[in-house]
Design an enzyme around this catalytic site. Structure first.
Site, mmCIF file in Angstrom:
data_model
loop_
_atom_site.group_PDB
_atom_site.id
_atom_site.type_symbol
_atom_site.label_atom_id
_atom_site.label_comp_id
_atom_site.label_asym_id
_atom_site.label_seq_id
_atom_site.Cartn_x
_atom_site.Cartn_y
_atom_site.Cartn_z
ATOM 1 N N ALA A 55 -8.170 6.591 -4.056
ATOM 2 C CA ALA A 55 -7.557 7.056 -5.641
ATOM 3 C C ALA A 55 -8.672 7.568 -6.775
ATOM 4 C CB ALA A 55 -6.249 5.805 -6.192
ATOM 5 N N ARG A 90 -2.171 16.528 -4.792
ATOM 6 C CA ARG A 90 -1.745 15.116 -3.609
ATOM 7 C C ARG A 90 -1.094 14.494 -4.994
ATOM 8 N NH1 ARG A 90 -6.021 11.759 -0.027
ATOM 9 N NH2 ARG A 90 -4.108 11.649 0.970
ATOM 10 N N ASP A 241 -3.675 3.436 -4.494
ATOM 11 C CA ASP A 241 -2.955 4.796 -4.896
ATOM 12 C C ASP A 241 -2.041 4.335 -5.976
ATOM 13 O OD1 ASP A 241 -4.233 5.248 -1.603
ATOM 14 O OD2 ASP A 241 -4.413 7.071 -3.018
ATOM 15 N N LYS A 252 -2.459 3.532 1.455
ATOM 16 C CA LYS A 252 -2.924 3.829 3.519
ATOM 17 C C LYS A 252 -1.210 3.149 3.865
ATOM 18 C CE LYS A 252 -4.269 7.088 3.880
ATOM 19 N NZ LYS A 252 -3.588 7.703 3.701
HETATM 20 O O1 MRU Z 1 -5.240 9.195 1.857
HETATM 21 P P1 MRU Z 1 -6.505 8.700 1.284
HETATM 22 O O2 MRU Z 1 -7.794 8.962 2.441
HETATM 23 O O3 MRU Z 1 -6.610 9.403 0.203
HETATM 24 O O4 MRU Z 1 -6.503 7.209 1.031
HETATM 25 C C1 MRU Z 1 -7.311 6.307 0.207
HETATM 26 C C2 MRU Z 1 -6.506 5.123 -0.108
HETATM 27 O O5 MRU Z 1 -5.370 4.973 1.165
HETATM 28 C C3 MRU Z 1 -7.036 3.939 -0.935
HETATM 29 O O6 MRU Z 1 -7.127 2.639 -0.311
HETATM 30 C C4 MRU Z 1 -7.382 3.940 -1.744
HETATM 31 O O7 MRU Z 1 -7.314 6.060 -2.282
HETATM 32 C C5 MRU Z 1 -7.799 2.801 -2.733
HETATM 33 S S1 MRU Z 1 -9.305 3.687 -3.241
HETATM 34 C C6 MRU Z 1 -9.983 2.689 -3.815
#
Ligand code: MRU
Length: 364
Positions: A55, A90, A241, A252
């Site tokens: 994120a 996204r 996120d 995730k």
């Molecule tokens: O699909 P991604 O790899 O962008 O997902 C990332 C995550 O789920 C992280 O845990 C989230 O962005 C927090 S990051 C500091």
């Protein structure tokens, strides 16, 4: 953080002061490749295809995407187009909207001739600010780690996906307290969920922990509950996120199951987050957060290094079996022990968040 002795951020400006450099995260852990983003479309593609992901890094990349757009054409029409194109790259991480709203509000009132320079300056500030925020999340999380009563001679953390320095500009959110604990000499070991289907744990978290010398073990996603039942996890920590006003966290896919297992076993479940990840406009994460549905091929196929090829993709499913790929899930606030932010630690609730961010109170 350092990669083989060289300090890196995940995003930086090239020598010409215009093109943006990023680490291609789709090629890790087997290949360390830096990509150059020269246009807004390059930035959009990098976010959409997950060359950059996580994120806070998505927000930083979107900010630089706006700067790249302004470098090509600083008209009102381009400002509007870049905002729309980047916003659609996204859907789930709210840092994207936060960065784009910030840039648009700053640039729109300016004469076109001033937009390019202002956009680059603000994108650089967003990156520097993210580093400082994550450092502070690390410090605040370290305070919690110091108060844990570990069940063995080391502290065992469990994390899901990648919320380390690769997901931010530097330090990470969930991993920042772990790096700080390790740097402070606290014996800490991390169980790393592989995080199917894209395996951000196995390929990114394991890689960056290894580069920093943090003891870790990769586990299949299904192993965490068993480890918790047997006293082998002292705390779970993840990123998010999007965090709702009342403390629900969207992260995730699979995070929710870890939170349920942690709750059942009395294991603290912490979430590290910077303020741009809080969406003050929504309350109920399950009903209100848009969940990205990614290509089924991420489930049906897997890429890695084979015995004969540096990069191979193999099919896992029988021919013709359909697959579904929701990329995020929501963990309700009641399963979250505490939120760790740059301003401090608080309960996962509206009152908790407002105690740290009183300016967001509806009466304010
Ligand atoms: O699909 P991604 O790899 O962008 O997902 C990332 C995550 O789920 C992280 O845990 C989230 O962005 C927090 S990051 C500091």
């Amino acid at each position: 953080m350092k990669v083989d002795g060289t300090p890196y951020r995940t995003i930086w400006l090239g020598a010409d002061g215009m093109a943006v450099q990023v680490i291609d995260q789709t090629l890790l852990p087997h290949h360390f490749v830096v990509r150059e983003l020269k246009t807004m479309e390059d930035a959009e593609k990098a976010i959409r295809t997950m060359i950059v992901r996580g994120a806070p890094l998505i927000g930083a990349a979107a900010a630089y995407g706006m700067a790249l757009a302004m470098a090509t054409d600083s008209s009102d029409a381009m400002l509007a187009r870049a905002y729309t194109v980047l916003m659609e790259s996204r859907p789930t991480a709210v840092n994207l909207r936060w960065a784009l709203d910030d840039l648009r509000a700053l640039l729109a009132p300016l004469p076109a001739a001033k937009r390019r320079e202002t956009a680059y300056r603000r994108a650089a500030e967003i990156c520097d600010e993210d580093v400082e925020i994550c450092r502070r999340i690390g410090e605040n999380g370290l305070g919690l780690i110091r108060r844990l009563k570990p069940k063995s001679d080391r502290i065992n953390a469990l994390t899901h996906c990648n919320a380390g320095w690769l997901a931010t500009v530097d330090w990470g959110t969930a991993l920042a307290p772990i790096y700080q604990a390790h740097n402070a000499g606290i014996p800490i070991h991390v169980w790393v969920d592989e995080t199917r289907p894209r395996n951000q744990g196995a390929s990114l978290t394991a890689w960056e922990l290894g580069k920093h010398g943090v003891p870790h073990t990769v586990i299949a996603d299904n192993a965490g509950g068993h480890l918790m039942q047997h006293g082998q996890v002292d705390f779970v920590i993840t990123g998010t996120d999007r965090t709702t006003r009342r403390g629900d966290v969207c992260n995730k896919i699979g995070t929710y199951l870890k939170a349920l297992a942690a709750h059942d076993n009395g294991v603290p479940f912490y979430v590290g987050l910077p303020y741009p990840t809080i969406d003050w406009t929504i309350e109920d994460g399950v009903r209100e957060i848009p969940i990205e549905e990614r290509n089924a091929r991420e489930v049906s196929h897997i890429a890695g290094r084979s015995e004969t090829s540096d990069r191979a993709t193999v099919q896992l499913l029988p021919d013709g079996s359909p697959a579904a790929n929701p990329a995020f899930d929501v963990t309700p606030a009641r399963l979250v022990t505490a939120l760790i932010t740059e301003r401090g630690v608080c309960p996962a609730s509206e009152a908790g968040l407002l105690s740290l961010y009183p300016e967001q109170s509806r009466a304010a």
